[in-house]
Motif scaffolding. Structure first.
Motif, PDB file in Angstrom:
ATOM      1  N   VAL A   1       0.882  -1.172   0.000  1.00  0.00           N
ATOM      2  CA  VAL A   1       0.000   0.000   0.000  1.00  0.00           C
ATOM      3  C   VAL A   1       0.915   1.215   0.000  1.00  0.00           C
ATOM      4  O   VAL A   1       1.599   1.488   0.995  1.00  0.00           O
ATOM      5  N   LEU A   2       0.938   1.963  -1.125  1.00  0.00           N
ATOM      6  CA  LEU A   2       1.949   3.000  -1.310  1.00  0.00           C
ATOM      7  C   LEU A   2       1.337   4.377  -1.540  1.00  0.00           C
ATOM      8  O   LEU A   2       0.896   4.698  -2.646  1.00  0.00           O
ATOM      9  N   PRO A   3       1.302   5.220  -0.524  1.00  0.00           N
ATOM     10  CA  PRO A   3       0.997   6.635  -0.759  1.00  0.00           C
ATOM     11  C   PRO A   3       2.106   7.278  -1.585  1.00  0.00           C
ATOM     12  O   PRO A   3       3.290   7.008  -1.367  1.00  0.00           O
ATOM     13  N   VAL A   4       1.726   8.128  -2.525  1.00  0.00           N
ATOM     14  CA  VAL A   4       2.676   8.747  -3.442  1.00  0.00           C
ATOM     15  C   VAL A   4       2.491  10.259  -3.401  1.00  0.00           C
ATOM     16  O   VAL A   4       1.365  10.754  -3.480  1.00  0.00           O
ATOM     17  N   TYR A   5       3.600  10.986  -3.290  1.00  0.00           N
ATOM     18  CA  TYR A   5       3.561  12.447  -3.343  1.00  0.00           C
ATOM     19  C   TYR A   5       4.280  12.926  -4.589  1.00  0.00           C
ATOM     20  O   TYR A   5       5.436  12.566  -4.832  1.00  0.00           O
ATOM     21  N   ARG A   6       3.606  13.717  -5.392  1.00  0.00           N
ATOM     22  CA  ARG A   6       4.178  14.242  -6.630  1.00  0.00           C
ATOM     23  C   ARG A   6       4.950  15.521  -6.335  1.00  0.00           C
ATOM     24  O   ARG A   6       4.371  16.578  -6.071  1.00  0.00           O
ATOM     25  N   VAL A   7       6.268  15.446  -6.372  1.00  0.00           N
ATOM     26  CA  VAL A   7       7.128  16.590  -6.083  1.00  0.00           C
ATOM     27  C   VAL A   7       7.075  17.606  -7.209  1.00  0.00           C
ATOM     28  O   VAL A   7       7.046  18.811  -6.983  1.00  0.00           O
ATOM     29  N   SER A   8       7.067  17.110  -8.437  1.00  0.00           N
ATOM     30  CA  SER A   8       7.008  17.963  -9.618  1.00  0.00           C
ATOM     31  C   SER A   8       6.259  17.214 -10.708  1.00  0.00           C
ATOM     32  O   SER A   8       5.711  16.134 -10.483  1.00  0.00           O
ATOM     33  N   HIS A   9       6.276  17.786 -11.899  1.00  0.00           N
ATOM     34  CA  HIS A   9       5.571  17.165 -13.017  1.00  0.00           C
ATOM     35  C   HIS A   9       6.086  15.766 -13.314  1.00  0.00           C
ATOM     36  O   HIS A   9       5.325  14.883 -13.717  1.00  0.00           O
ATOM     37  N   ARG A  10       7.380  15.520 -13.075  1.00  0.00           N
ATOM     38  CA  ARG A  10       7.976  14.234 -13.417  1.00  0.00           C
ATOM     39  C   ARG A  10       8.411  13.396 -12.223  1.00  0.00           C
ATOM     40  O   ARG A  10       8.610  12.187 -12.357  1.00  0.00           O
ATOM     41  N   VAL A  11       8.595  13.982 -11.052  1.00  0.00           N
ATOM     42  CA  VAL A  11       9.205  13.286  -9.916  1.00  0.00           C
ATOM     43  C   VAL A  11       8.160  12.961  -8.857  1.00  0.00           C
ATOM     44  O   VAL A  11       7.388  13.831  -8.444  1.00  0.00           O
ATOM     45  N   GLU A  12       8.151  11.697  -8.416  1.00  0.00           N
ATOM     46  CA  GLU A  12       7.249  11.256  -7.356  1.00  0.00           C
ATOM     47  C   GLU A  12       8.042  10.514  -6.278  1.00  0.00           C
ATOM     48  O   GLU A  12       8.974   9.766  -6.586  1.00  0.00           O
ATOM     49  N   LEU A  13       7.643  10.732  -5.032  1.00  0.00           N
ATOM     50  CA  LEU A  13       8.191  10.004  -3.893  1.00  0.00           C
ATOM     51  C   LEU A  13       7.104   9.091  -3.334  1.00  0.00           C
ATOM     52  O   LEU A  13       5.942   9.493  -3.246  1.00  0.00           O
ATOM     53  N   PHE A  14       7.494   7.868  -2.951  1.00  0.00           N
ATOM     54  CA  PHE A  14       6.500   6.947  -2.397  1.00  0.00           C
ATOM     55  C   PHE A  14       7.097   6.187  -1.220  1.00  0.00           C
ATOM     56  O   PHE A  14       8.299   5.928  -1.157  1.00  0.00           O
ATOM     57  N   ALA A  15       6.234   5.813  -0.280  1.00  0.00           N
ATOM     58  CA  ALA A  15       6.640   5.006   0.869  1.00  0.00           C
ATOM     59  C   ALA A  15       5.379   4.445   1.515  1.00  0.00           C
ATOM     60  O   ALA A  15       4.365   5.130   1.602  1.00  0.00           O
TER      61      ALA A  15
END
Length: 232
Positions: free
Chosen positions: A169-183
């Motif tokens: 189960v991975l929440p994802v945060y979109r830092v920019s148009h191309r970059v995403e962080l997930f954990a």
């Protein structure tokens, strides 16, 4: 329409095409099922042992290896090349310190995952591979919630196997148009043979062992970064 080897249709077909090897439809098709390849313009559903090719897919596109389409929201394959979909490359690590470089590709709803890397936590470094499927269940401008089912294997290419099957189960945060962080958390089933990777996991909710194998259920976590390879 049923063919022992293949079906070739020069017009449109609204019914079902079943072939042992391939279905090729020059225009529109209903449902195509083949042992190796399906190809059509607009199609409702395609199921193939290796590859599907289409322009627009209204339903599900299922292949053993690769799907190719202009538009397909529900592709199910390890690699999905969808023109209006998404592709990304990323790096992740988990509770076993297995580090993977992964490629995610798919449509607006479903995607496939393949990856390769290493694990350095054990007494010796082991090569790692990853394969699985994911779904975007929530999508906003900055936030996503992805669910993934993956298998991760570790090997020294000699003797023994180490295999982990995970639900993430991975929440994802979109830092920019191309970059995403997930954990996020994962629930895992482990099967190892001939002592391969023993000690990499030392916290189990349940485990069992015999002469050559050990098994276990445990909770873990995965985190990483992805970079989009498309302009979506």
């Amino acid at each position: 329409m049923v063919g022992g080897f293949g079906n070739l249709v020069f017009g449109s077909s609204k019914g079902v095409q079943v072939a042992g090897f391939e279905n090729v439809n020059k225009h529109n098709a209903g449902v195509q099922t083949a042992g190796f390849l399906n190809k059509a313009a607009d199609v409702h559903t395609q199921v193939a042992g290796f590859m599907n090719i289409a322009r627009r897919v209204k339903g599900v596109q299922v292949a053993g290896f690769i799907n190719i389409a202009d538009s397909s929201d529900y592709p199910v394959a390890l690699i999905n090349i969808v023109r209006n979909g998404e592709m990304s490359a990323g790096v992740s690590t988990d509770e076993t310190l297995t580090t993977l470089a992964s490629f995610r590709s798919g449509g607006k709803k479903l995607y496939g995952i393949v990856g390769f890397g290493y694990n350095h936590k054990g007494v010796r470094s082991l090569a790692a591979w990853e394969a699985g499927f994911g779904a975007h269940v929530v999508t906003t401008e900055r936030f996503r919630l992805n669910l993934e089912i993956v298998n991760i294997g570790l090997t020294d290419f000699k003797a023994g196997d180490w295999m982990k099957s995970s639900f993430r189960v991975l929440p994802v945060y979109r830092v920019s148009h191309r970059v995403e962080l997930f954990a996020g958390p994962s629930f895992n089933y482990l099967h190892a043979r001939n002592g391969q990777g023993e000690g990499i996991v030392d916290h189990f909710a349940w485990s069992d062992r015999n002469t050559h194998n050990y098994y276990g259920l445990f909770f873990g976590a995965t985190g990483g970064i992805t970079i989009s390879l498309t302009n979506k």
